[in-house]
Write a protein that holds these residues in place. Structure first.
Motif, mmCIF file in Angstrom:
data_model
loop_
_atom_site.group_PDB
_atom_site.id
_atom_site.type_symbol
_atom_site.label_atom_id
_atom_site.label_comp_id
_atom_site.label_asym_id
_atom_site.label_seq_id
_atom_site.Cartn_x
_atom_site.Cartn_y
_atom_site.Cartn_z
ATOM 1 N N SER A 114 0.826 -1.209 0.000
ATOM 2 C CA SER A 114 0.000 0.000 0.000
ATOM 3 C C SER A 114 0.859 1.259 0.000
ATOM 4 N N VAL A 115 1.927 1.227 0.768
ATOM 5 C CA VAL A 115 2.835 2.381 0.833
ATOM 6 C C VAL A 115 3.470 2.627 -0.536
ATOM 7 N N LEU A 116 3.896 1.552 -1.188
ATOM 8 C CA LEU A 116 4.510 1.682 -2.509
ATOM 9 C C LEU A 116 3.493 2.169 -3.542
ATOM 10 N N TYR A 117 2.271 1.651 -3.448
ATOM 11 C CA TYR A 117 1.239 2.080 -4.393
ATOM 12 C C TYR A 117 0.939 3.566 -4.236
ATOM 13 N N GLN A 118 0.905 4.032 -3.000
ATOM 14 C CA GLN A 118 0.679 5.452 -2.766
ATOM 15 C C GLN A 118 1.779 6.289 -3.412
ATOM 16 N N ALA A 119 3.002 5.769 -3.383
ATOM 17 C CA ALA A 119 4.120 6.480 -4.008
ATOM 18 C C ALA A 119 3.931 6.553 -5.525
ATOM 19 N N VAL A 120 3.477 5.448 -6.125
ATOM 20 C CA VAL A 120 3.212 5.438 -7.570
ATOM 21 C C VAL A 120 2.072 6.400 -7.894
ATOM 22 N N SER A 121 1.040 6.374 -7.068
ATOM 23 C CA SER A 121 -0.123 7.233 -7.279
ATOM 24 C C SER A 121 0.257 8.712 -7.202
ATOM 25 N N GLN A 122 1.078 9.055 -6.234
ATOM 26 C CA GLN A 122 1.532 10.444 -6.100
ATOM 27 C C GLN A 122 2.366 10.861 -7.312
ATOM 28 N N ALA A 123 3.204 9.950 -7.791
ATOM 29 C CA ALA A 123 4.012 10.238 -8.976
ATOM 30 C C ALA A 123 3.115 10.417 -10.202
ATOM 31 N N ALA A 124 2.038 9.632 -10.265
ATOM 32 C CA ALA A 124 1.110 9.744 -11.389
ATOM 33 C C ALA A 124 0.406 11.098 -11.381
ATOM 34 N N ARG A 125 0.025 11.543 -10.192
ATOM 35 C CA ARG A 125 -0.633 12.856 -10.095
ATOM 36 C C ARG A 125 0.317 13.977 -10.503
ATOM 37 N N ALA A 126 1.603 13.753 -10.270
ATOM 38 C CA ALA A 126 2.609 14.746 -10.650
ATOM 39 C C ALA A 126 3.114 14.522 -12.073
ATOM 40 N N ASN A 127 2.583 13.472 -12.727
ATOM 41 C CA ASN A 127 3.003 13.109 -14.086
ATOM 42 C C ASN A 127 4.518 12.898 -14.156
ATOM 43 N N ASP A 128 5.042 12.186 -13.156
ATOM 44 C CA ASP A 128 6.482 11.977 -13.033
ATOM 45 C C ASP A 128 6.800 10.483 -13.160
ATOM 46 N N ALA A 129 7.120 10.049 -14.380
ATOM 47 C CA ALA A 129 7.411 8.636 -14.625
ATOM 48 C C ALA A 129 8.690 8.193 -13.928
ATOM 49 N N VAL A 130 9.647 9.089 -13.816
ATOM 50 C CA VAL A 130 10.923 8.752 -13.176
ATOM 51 C C VAL A 130 10.708 8.413 -11.703
ATOM 52 N N LYS A 131 9.914 9.224 -11.032
ATOM 53 C CA LYS A 131 9.666 9.000 -9.611
ATOM 54 C C LYS A 131 8.825 7.742 -9.372
ATOM 55 N N ALA A 132 8.024 7.369 -10.358
ATOM 56 C CA ALA A 132 7.161 6.192 -10.200
ATOM 57 C C ALA A 132 7.909 4.886 -10.439
ATOM 58 N N LYS A 133 9.052 4.950 -11.093
ATOM 59 C CA LYS A 133 9.744 3.729 -11.513
ATOM 60 C C LYS A 133 10.101 2.807 -10.352
ATOM 61 N N GLU A 134 10.746 3.329 -9.315
ATOM 62 C CA GLU A 134 11.222 2.484 -8.222
ATOM 63 C C GLU A 134 10.073 1.815 -7.459
ATOM 64 N N PRO A 135 9.062 2.569 -6.991
ATOM 65 C CA PRO A 135 7.974 1.890 -6.273
ATOM 66 C C PRO A 135 7.189 0.923 -7.161
ATOM 67 N N ALA A 136 7.026 1.261 -8.436
ATOM 68 C CA ALA A 136 6.310 0.359 -9.345
ATOM 69 C C ALA A 136 7.096 -0.935 -9.545
ATOM 70 N N THR A 137 8.403 -0.812 -9.657
ATOM 71 C CA THR A 137 9.259 -1.992 -9.813
ATOM 72 C C THR A 137 9.222 -2.859 -8.562
ATOM 73 N N GLN A 138 9.265 -2.226 -7.396
ATOM 74 C CA GLN A 138 9.210 -2.961 -6.135
ATOM 75 C C GLN A 138 7.879 -3.697 -5.983
#
Length: 239
Positions: free
Chosen positions: A55-79
């Motif tokens: 859930s914590v990792l998903y929230q990180a991906v979700s926040q990156a998505a809202r910021a339209n930041d693919a780079v920031k989403a990479k690590e939590p999405a991979t994990q």
């Protein structure tokens, strides 16, 4: 009283004898039950812990998505995919990450994320969404056969209308106009009569010549009846 004591002693002796023969099996059963109970409780605790971390990792991906930041989403999405693939958060994170990658212009990576959801997702609805988005990208890349193949998978009735609509787009792109019209008609038949999406599909159908008669394959007239096909050039010249 002596008789009572004797009877009691006999029962005790019988119990001791029974225990001598069966005690090890009873003990084993108790141990197995205890281990099983502890195992179930431990598994539930483990699942809860995994879900919490995911859930914590998903929230990180979700926040990156809202910021339209693919780079920031990479690590939590991979994990999520590597460590928590069995959780409900992993395919959802992959879908979000796929959109970010597509918007960033990395279609290859986006397709890989969508394929991961199709292969590993545990929910049919999420797989259906992934197939639809993957087919859209394949259409963009003019990989028409692959796009149609992606949509051929059996899916929930709730997705039938948008699947048929996208099939119409693909068929129209390869010049199969009649097949495209049939697909658009199938989409309209599945859509809610009150859906605003109907106007969009209807416009595409009309642009290709309107409905097709199921019986003859001819273009239906605006009133619903099949129109009369125009005579061929040789036939017209013969008159």
């Amino acid at each position: 009283m002596a008789v009572y004591d004797l009877e009691e002693q006999e029962k005790i002796d019988d119990l001791k004898a029974w225990w001598a023969v069966n005690g090890k099996y009873v003990s084993a059963a108790v141990v197995i039950f205890a281990v099983g109970f502890i195992g179930v409780q431990g598994w539930r605790w483990y699942q809860g812990t995994q879900a919490e971390k995911a859930s914590v990792l998903y929230q990180a991906v979700s926040q990156a998505a809202r910021a339209n930041d693919a780079v920031k989403a990479k690590e939590p999405a991979t994990q999520l995919a590597e460590r928590f693939s069995a959780t409900a958060y992993a395919p959802r994170g992959a879908l979000l990450y796929a959109k970010l990658l597509y918007d960033a212009g990395d279609k290859t990576a986006a397709k890989a994320q969508l394929q991961w959801v199709i292969d590993h997702g545990g929910e049919d609805e999420l797989k259906a969404v992934a197939r639809f988005r993957l087919a859209q990208i394949l259409l963009d890349e003019k990989q028409y056969d692959e796009a149609l193949k992606t949509l051929d998978a059996k899916t929930d009735e709730a997705f039938a209308a948008i699947y048929a609509d996208l099939k119409g787009d693909i068929l129209a792109a390869v010049g199969k106009t009649t097949d495209a019209r049939v697909a658009y008609q199938a989409s309209l038949a599945k859509l809610d009569p009150k859906s605003t999406y109907r106007a969009f599909v209807q416009a595409k159908l009309d642009a290709l010549g309107g409905p097709v008669s199921a019986a003859t394959g001819a273009i239906a007239a605006p009133g619903g009846a099949a129109g009369t096909a125009a005579p061929s050039a040789p036939a017209a010249a013969a008159k």
